[in-house]
Design an enzyme around this catalytic site. Structure first.
Site: not given
Ligand code: AP5
Length: 193
Positions: A14, A89, A128, A134, A146
């Site tokens: 994402k 979410r 990562r 992180r 997660r």
């Molecule tokens: P990346 O692009 O970072 O993927 P992502 O889907 O954005 O993953 P996140 O780690 O950001 O996921 P998340 O949803 O848990 O995190 P968030 O910050 O929202 O890619 C991941 C890796 O893969 C990278 O190294 C990238 O280079 C690699 N990659 C990408 N595409 C690729 C491909 N095609 N092939 C190979 N490699 C690839 O949330 C974190 C925490 O915040 C949550 O756990 C929760 O505690 C809290 N939180 C955030 N939002 C909310 C909400 N709305 N409600 C409640 N809690 C929340």
């Protein structure tokens, strides 16, 4: 106004794809994960409250993130459209978002849902974690937690938007550029006025 939800499990790409999409389409990027990490870095009360949930791989309470998104919408009156990344979410967050957008005379245009298998997600996030700093990427049990949170609470958000026929599944494994092309094709087919 064009409002997009980029949806998918943790590690589905994402953030990676959001960067490209906002550059191409001029949308305002709203990532609740980024906003929360920024609050933690600045040691704000909100950040300190959120940190314990994030460190364990659990979701932060709905009221906290809904309030954050409500402020972000109010603070960007000039935006031509929003890209929501990591939000909503839960079904409660989706309902709240729909209400907030309706108050502004707009709505979600489409939900693009990246499809990636669990083992690939774990592999990506462990990789990562070697360099990201992180806390939620550091070990496999946390990453699995997660993913379990996603299955238990977040997958239902896609079902919620399917009722309105707004969800398009996009294969999320393979070449980053090809995935970007697939996402762009879906956006280009839609009215973005
Ligand atoms: P990346 O692009 O970072 O993927 P992502 O889907 O954005 O993953 P996140 O780690 O950001 O996921 P998340 O949803 O848990 O995190 P968030 O910050 O929202 O890619 C991941 C890796 O893969 C990278 O190294 C990238 O280079 C690699 N990659 C990408 N595409 C690729 C491909 N095609 N092939 C190979 N490699 C690839 O949330 C974190 C925490 O915040 C949550 O756990 C929760 O505690 C809290 N939180 C955030 N939002 C909310 C909400 N709305 N409600 C409640 N809690 C929340």
């Amino acid at each position: 106004m064009f409002n997009l939800i980029l949806f998918g499990p943790p590690g589905s790409g994402k953030g990676t794809q959001s960067e490209r999409l906002i550059a191409k389409y001029g949308l305002k990027h709203l990532s609740t994960g980024d906003i929360l990490r920024n609050e933690i870095a600045n040691r704000t009360p909100l950040g300190l409250a959120a940190q314990s949930y994030m460190d364990k791989g659990h979701l932060v309470p709905d009221e906290v993130v809904i309030e954050m998104i409500s402020s972000a919408l109010d603070n960007n009156p000039q935006a031509h459209g929003f890209l929501f990344d990591g939000f909503p979410r839960t079904t409660a967050q989706a309902e709240a978002l729909d209400k907030l957008l309706a108050q502004k005379g707009t709505a979600i245009s489409v939900v693009l849902a990246l499809q990636v298998e669990e083992e690939e997600l774990v592999k990506r996030l462990l990789k990562r974690g070697l360099t990201s700093g992180r806390s939620d990427d550091t070990d496999e049990p946390k990453i699995r937690t997660r993913y379990a949170e996603y299955q238990k609470k977040t997958a239902a958000v896609a079902e919620y938007y399917k009722k309105y026929d707004k969800v398009v599944d996009i294969p999320g494994e393979g070449d980053v550029d090809e995935i970007f092309q697939s996402l762009s094709r879906e956006i280009d087919q839609r009215d973005r006025a």
